[in-house]
Design a protein around this motif. Structure first.
Motif, PDB file in Angstrom:
ATOM      1  N   GLY A 149       0.944  -1.059  -0.183  1.00 17.88           N
ATOM      2  CA  GLY A 149       0.097   0.084  -0.293  1.00 17.88           C
ATOM      3  C   GLY A 149       0.741   1.012  -0.343  1.00 17.88           C
ATOM      4  N   LEU A 150       0.230   2.453   0.526  1.00 15.37           N
ATOM      5  CA  LEU A 150      -0.021   3.709   0.134  1.00 15.37           C
ATOM      6  C   LEU A 150       0.194   4.608   1.503  1.00 15.37           C
ATOM      7  N   ARG A 151       0.656   4.770   2.205  1.00 17.24           N
ATOM      8  CA  ARG A 151      -0.236   5.838   3.151  1.00 17.24           C
ATOM      9  C   ARG A 151      -0.499   6.818   2.468  1.00 17.24           C
ATOM     10  N   ILE A 152      -1.933   8.585   2.369  1.00 19.36           N
ATOM     11  CA  ILE A 152      -1.380   9.425   1.976  1.00 19.36           C
ATOM     12  C   ILE A 152      -2.560  10.002   3.282  1.00 19.36           C
ATOM     13  N   GLY A 153      -1.385  11.492   3.697  1.00 18.81           N
ATOM     14  CA  GLY A 153      -2.308  12.306   4.347  1.00 18.81           C
ATOM     15  C   GLY A 153      -2.897  13.473   3.917  1.00 18.81           C
ATOM     16  N   VAL A 154      -3.365  14.454   4.345  1.00 23.10           N
ATOM     17  CA  VAL A 154      -3.557  15.813   4.255  1.00 23.10           C
ATOM     18  C   VAL A 154      -3.551  16.256   4.521  1.00 23.10           C
ATOM     19  N   GLN A 155      -2.759  16.515   5.986  1.00 25.73           N
ATOM     20  CA  GLN A 155      -2.463  17.689   6.725  1.00 25.73           C
ATOM     21  C   GLN A 155      -2.832  18.973   6.483  1.00 25.73           C
ATOM     22  N   GLU A 156      -1.221  18.494   5.495  1.00 24.12           N
ATOM     23  CA  GLU A 156      -0.153  19.475   4.997  1.00 24.12           C
ATOM     24  C   GLU A 156      -0.144  20.259   3.433  1.00 24.12           C
ATOM     25  N   MET A 157      -1.597  20.329   3.765  1.00 26.63           N
ATOM     26  CA  MET A 157      -2.092  20.280   1.915  1.00 26.63           C
ATOM     27  C   MET A 157      -3.077  21.692   2.602  1.00 26.63           C
ATOM     28  N   THR A 158      -4.015  20.437   3.667  1.00 25.37           N
ATOM     29  CA  THR A 158      -4.746  21.342   4.145  1.00 25.37           C
ATOM     30  C   THR A 158      -4.734  22.610   4.374  1.00 25.37           C
ATOM     31  N   ARG A 159      -3.459  22.948   5.019  1.00 28.33           N
ATOM     32  CA  ARG A 159      -2.625  23.991   5.885  1.00 28.33           C
ATOM     33  C   ARG A 159      -2.528  25.113   4.925  1.00 28.33           C
ATOM     34  N   TYR A 160      -2.287  24.353   3.940  1.00 27.41           N
ATOM     35  CA  TYR A 160      -2.027  25.227   2.583  1.00 27.41           C
ATOM     36  C   TYR A 160      -3.469  26.072   2.056  1.00 27.41           C
ATOM     37  N   GLY A 161      -4.382  25.832   2.417  1.00 26.01           N
ATOM     38  CA  GLY A 161      -5.530  25.910   2.480  1.00 26.01           C
ATOM     39  C   GLY A 161      -6.373  25.838   0.864  1.00 26.01           C
ATOM     40  N   MET A 162      -5.982  24.089   0.494  1.00 25.27           N
ATOM     41  CA  MET A 162      -7.305  23.103   0.036  1.00 25.27           C
ATOM     42  C   MET A 162      -8.457  22.881   0.714  1.00 25.27           C
ATOM     43  N   LYS A 163      -8.976  22.315  -0.704  1.00 22.01           N
ATOM     44  CA  LYS A 163     -10.680  21.970   0.267  1.00 22.01           C
ATOM     45  C   LYS A 163     -10.610  20.990  -0.687  1.00 22.01           C
ATOM     46  N   GLU A 164     -12.444  20.461  -0.282  1.00 27.88           N
ATOM     47  CA  GLU A 164     -12.483  19.520  -0.602  1.00 27.88           C
ATOM     48  C   GLU A 164     -12.953  19.086  -2.794  1.00 27.88           C
ATOM     49  N   ASP A 165     -13.050  20.400  -2.779  1.00 28.97           N
ATOM     50  CA  ASP A 165     -12.643  20.044  -4.600  1.00 28.97           C
ATOM     51  C   ASP A 165     -10.870  19.556  -5.074  1.00 28.97           C
ATOM     52  N   ASP A 166     -10.431  20.611  -4.171  1.00 29.74           N
ATOM     53  CA  ASP A 166      -9.089  20.483  -4.764  1.00 29.74           C
ATOM     54  C   ASP A 166      -8.732  19.034  -4.532  1.00 29.74           C
TER      55      ASP A 166
END
Length: 433
Positions: free
Chosen positions: A359-376
């Motif tokens: 598998g791959l493990r994917i985390g969204v916390q850093e990109m969230t902190r740069y302002g990304m939302k659900e559409d992104d």
């Protein structure tokens, strides 16, 4: 005089790293984050050159009066946002925090129960890491693959049979909360302690979207300060058990830490203040983004783990990529396209598959902190598809990634202007300026 070529080289490497990871890549490593410019500004201070062995106001060096003040204040802030009574910030990583706790709770040869390695336990919990270095026996808790979690009923029976010195919950691949509330009474009934490694989810706990283990019966909680909690790299220990905490705190120095990297302290304080005022909004968006990315990847044909459970309740998602060549190969292909993820064991992998897991493990916390939302997250999933399913030229996708990332260069969930701090306490303002 021109710069020596050696100096030019190291400056150029650093410049290239900053440009690449800060402006051109999608950083989806689940154990990383980015500090705010404000936190970074206080990170670079005279504290980084100084020593302060021991505890505040009980040092083995002179010249620590401001260290004592900032360390004490930062611990107060951390206890406030964690809703805990005791905090120690001297561990320089989550692994060191675990080591200090484990050392107090068991002697060499005694037993500890942990989650299975391939089901997410951090290496420090195991015979391959800190537990093994201390000579403590590593015994794995039963695991329910269908629910991607520790099996409560079977674990209760094992706790009663084995009578370990302590049980460790929490992990590294970590989609759903571990059953602290369900297991705590049974752990305590055999005279054991419950340790909850919340390194990955500490920011979610502070943001009130993840249950607080200390309220569910955990005797001690260890954390990292640089994952979902977006501060400087470091660790911390929290507890509401004053007597146990005293024992652990006495063990940190001199067993595992001498000087504890003092420049972490003001940066951690700034991050704690940011999380106090923006943490709930940040944590809620992390959960929304993780769910959105999981669904978007699944819609495009990827095998995202945990569909029957809604994929995730954390900042992470896990994807089985065996059909594309396995975790090792796929992570490298994605990196060529400037998409940064890590290969990871999945619950049904054997432990020895660590070099090339499913598998791959994917985390969204850093990109969230740069302002990304659900559409992104939809756009990110489409980039994954172009690389792995559509087999588009990786360099062409890389160009798309760089163009996409240009829209997300500023850190959010922070004080954008130092004047914003005027509305808050004099003590806070004095610390930060």
């Amino acid at each position: 005089m021109s710069l020596p070529k050696e100096l030019e080289k190291i400056l150029e490497i650093t410049r290239e790293q900053n440009i690449w990871r800060r402006t051109q890549t999608l950083n989806l490593i689940a154990s990383e984050n980015v500090m705010s410019p404000l936190a970074e500004s206080v990170y670079m201070s005279d504290f980084m050159s100084r020593y302060a062995e021991g505890k505040p106001y009980k040092r083995y060096y002179q010249g620590t009066k401001y260290v004592d003040e900032v360390e004490t204040f930062t611990m107060e802030l951390m206890n406030e946002i964690t809703e805990s009574k005791e905090c120690d910030l001297r561990p320089i990583s989550g692994t060191i925090a675990n080591a200090a706790v484990f050392r107090v709770l068991a002697e060499a040869g005694e037993k500890a129960l942990i989650a299975p390695v391939q089901a997410g336990a951090h290496v420090s919990h195991t015979k391959f890491g800190t537990l093994g270095a201390l000579g403590i026996q590593h015994i794995e808790l039963p695991f329910d693959i269908e629910n991607i979690n520790v099996d409560v009923d079977k674990s209760i029976k094992m706790i009663e049979q084995v009578k370990p010195k302590f049980v460790v919950l929490g992990g590294s691949l970590y989609l759903f909360p571990h059953p602290a509330k369900e297991l705590a009474p049974h752990v305590h009934s055999v005279g054991a302690k419950l340790v909850y490694d919340a390194a990955h989810v500490y920011g979610l706990i502070v943001g009130k979207v993840w249950s607080n283990p200390l309220k569910e019966g955990a005797d001690v909680m260890t954390v990292s300060t640089h994952k979902t909690f977006p501060g400087p790299q470091g660790g911390a220990i929290f507890s509401n058990n004053e007597e146990l905490f005293k024992q652990v705190s006495r063990t940190i120095f001199p067993w595992f830490v001498s000087n504890h990297h003092l420049h972490r302290l003001p940066a951690t304080a700034v991050t704690a203040i940011e999380m106090k005022y923006f943490g709930e909004a940040y944590a809620n968006q992390i959960l929304k983004n993780a769910k959105a990315l999981a669904e978007a990847l699944a819609e495009r044909g990827f095998k995202v783990i945990g569909e029957n459970l809604g994929y995730t309740k954390s900042h992470q998602i896990a994807v089985d990529v065996r059909e594309f060549g396995g975790g090792n190969k796929v992570a490298k292909i994605l990196e060529d396209a400037n998409i940064i993820v890590n290969k990871n064991l999945l619950p049904y992998d054997k432990p020895d598959a660590v070099s090339d897991p499913s598998g791959l493990r994917i985390g969204v916390q850093e990109m969230t902190r740069y302002g990304m939302k659900e559409d992104d997250m939809e756009d990110i999933a489409e980039l994954f598809k172009k690389v792995l399913i559509d087999k588009k030229d990786v360099n062409e996708v890389k160009k798309e990634v760089i163009e996409f990332r240009r829209n997300f260069l500023d850190v959010k969930y922070t004080f954008e202007d130092i004047r914003d701090l005027d509305k808050y306490s004099t003590k806070t303002l004095k610390l930060l300026i």
